[in-house]
Design a protein around this motif. Structure first.
Motif, short mmCIF file in Angstrom:
data_model
loop_
_atom_site.label_atom_id
_atom_site.label_comp_id
_atom_site.label_asym_id
_atom_site.label_seq_id
_atom_site.Cartn_x
_atom_site.Cartn_y
_atom_site.Cartn_z
N ASN A 26 0.91 -1.15 0.09
CA ASN A 26 0.14 0.13 0.00
C ASN A 26 0.83 1.06 0.23
OD1 ASN A 26 -2.35 -1.46 -0.22
ND2 ASN A 26 -2.98 -1.50 2.32
N LEU A 27 2.14 1.86 0.66
CA LEU A 27 2.64 2.39 0.94
C LEU A 27 3.65 2.30 -0.49
CD1 LEU A 27 4.28 4.53 2.45
CD2 LEU A 27 5.85 3.09 3.83
N PHE A 28 3.98 1.53 -0.86
CA PHE A 28 4.28 1.53 -2.43
C PHE A 28 3.92 2.40 -3.23
CE2 PHE A 28 5.63 -0.58 -7.40
CZ PHE A 28 7.00 -0.38 -7.14
N LYS A 30 2.65 5.16 -3.41
CA LYS A 30 2.78 6.43 -2.84
C LYS A 30 4.67 6.82 -2.47
CE LYS A 30 -1.22 6.10 1.25
NZ LYS A 30 -0.70 6.43 2.08
N VAL A 31 5.44 6.69 -2.81
CA VAL A 31 7.09 6.78 -2.82
C VAL A 31 7.68 6.06 -4.00
CG1 VAL A 31 6.85 7.14 0.13
CG2 VAL A 31 7.34 4.36 -1.56
N VAL A 32 6.71 5.22 -5.00
CA VAL A 32 7.83 4.25 -5.95
C VAL A 32 8.40 5.13 -6.43
CG1 VAL A 32 5.88 4.48 -7.61
CG2 VAL A 32 7.75 3.17 -7.77
N GLY A 33 8.23 6.98 -6.57
CA GLY A 33 8.97 7.91 -7.50
C GLY A 33 10.32 8.02 -7.17
N ILE A 34 10.28 8.18 -6.01
CA ILE A 34 11.10 8.66 -5.09
C ILE A 34 12.36 7.68 -4.53
CG2 ILE A 34 11.83 9.71 -2.63
CD1 ILE A 34 9.63 11.49 -2.86
N VAL A 230 11.76 0.39 -10.10
CA VAL A 230 10.38 0.70 -10.00
C VAL A 230 9.91 -0.61 -8.85
CG1 VAL A 230 7.92 0.54 -10.53
CG2 VAL A 230 9.84 1.77 -11.48
N SER A 231 10.72 -1.22 -9.08
CA SER A 231 10.66 -2.88 -8.02
C SER A 231 11.62 -2.71 -7.50
CB SER A 231 11.20 -4.57 -8.86
OG SER A 231 11.84 -4.25 -9.40
N TYR A 232 12.61 -2.17 -7.10
CA TYR A 232 13.77 -2.38 -6.12
C TYR A 232 13.30 -1.33 -4.82
CZ TYR A 232 18.38 -2.89 -3.31
OH TYR A 232 18.84 -3.09 -2.15
N PRO A 233 12.91 -0.37 -5.10
CA PRO A 233 12.25 0.40 -3.55
C PRO A 233 11.64 -0.29 -2.95
CG PRO A 233 12.63 1.52 -5.46
CD PRO A 233 12.57 -0.28 -6.18
N PHE A 234 10.20 -1.40 -3.24
CA PHE A 234 9.64 -2.11 -2.72
C PHE A 234 10.74 -3.04 -1.31
CE2 PHE A 234 7.29 -6.16 -1.44
CZ PHE A 234 6.82 -5.50 -1.06
#
Length: 260
Positions: A26-28, A30-34, A230-234
């Motif tokens: 759910n948080l992903f 909101k912050v995926v761009g940064i 896009v995926s690594y920030p997860f």
């Protein structure tokens, strides 16, 4: 805020894999761009450092020369022999460049630390400030994060040299050390100790979360460059959620985090 290792609670909250994963997902959004920006900055820095070190050690030159040398070889056996000889003759430059390049990982800690604050902002306020990503480079965080990075680098390298399993254990046990630096006043060393202390009581669940998050990151990496961004920030979001569920924030004011 905690400013002393001994003030960390004896028992962390028990965590549930499903809750951590769902909240991370759910948080992903909101912050995926940064998060993608953080990965891009680190990736560019890694390439630049690798090229500079390759130029200093002469590795770039010998690699280019070798590529020209083998360009006309069609015999597979001869090609394998040439490659083996090349690596044996240039073992020192390869080891030096590889080791120093891997040290760039340490510079990822201030970025990762800033991203922890980004996650906290989005989770708490529903909005984020891109400037928060660079908070980890501020004096109140920078020194502690670099110390943490150095110690983690040494311990993890030693652990993987002995065997894969100790390396995996360290990777999991150290998971929430970075959030400890960002959300408390613990030093880099005490943050690592606190992470080991807390994660050991939820080790297998933390391992599950990190494994699934890493697989998502790997899938993105295999798909394309954009997929990796896009995926690594997860993975980092999952680490934030692990800290939140195990330690919590009580009534911490994010504007006061890191201040003495």
């Amino acid at each position: 805020m905690n400013s002393d290792f001994n003030s960390i609670g004896q028992k962390p909250k028990k965590i549930n894999f499903g809750e951590v994963f769902n909240e991370s997902w759910n948080l992903f959004s909101k912050v995926v761009g940064i998060g993608a920006l953080a990965v891009a900055i680190f990736g560019i820095a890694s390439i630049v450092v690798s090229q500079v070190l390759g130029a200093i050690t002469g590795l770039n030159y010998v690699q280019k020369e070798f590529q020209e040398q083998i360009s006309g070889i069609s015999d597979p056996d001869l090609l394998i022999l040439e490659v083996q000889n090349f690596y044996m003759d240039n073992m020192n430059p390869f080891i030096t460049t590889s080791l120093l390049t891997s040290l760039i990982m340490i510079l990822a800690f201030p970025l990762a630390g800033g991203f922890m604050l980004v996650c906290r902002e989005a989770d708490k306020n529903g909005a984020v400030n891109i400037g928060t990503l660079f908070e980890g480079f501020k004096p109140q965080y920078w020194g502690r994060l670099i110390v943490l990075g150095l110690i983690y680098f040494i311990i993890s390298k030693i652990a993987f040299i002995f065997f894969v399993i100790p390396g995996i254990y360290v990777w999991v046990a150290a998971a929430i050390a970075c959030p400890f630096v960002m959300f408390t006043n613990l030093s880099g060393i005490d943050a690592l100790k606190a992470s080991f202390k807390m994660v050991n009581q939820n080790w297998f669940t933390v391992f599950q979360v990190l494994l699934v998050a890493s697989i998502i990151g790997l899938v993105g990496y295999l798909l394309c460059l954009v997929g990796r961004l896009v995926s690594y920030p997860f993975v980092l979001i999952s680490i934030y959620m692990l800290y939140k569920h195990m330690i919590g924030f009580e009534n911490q004011d994010i504007s006061k985090i890191g201040e003495e």
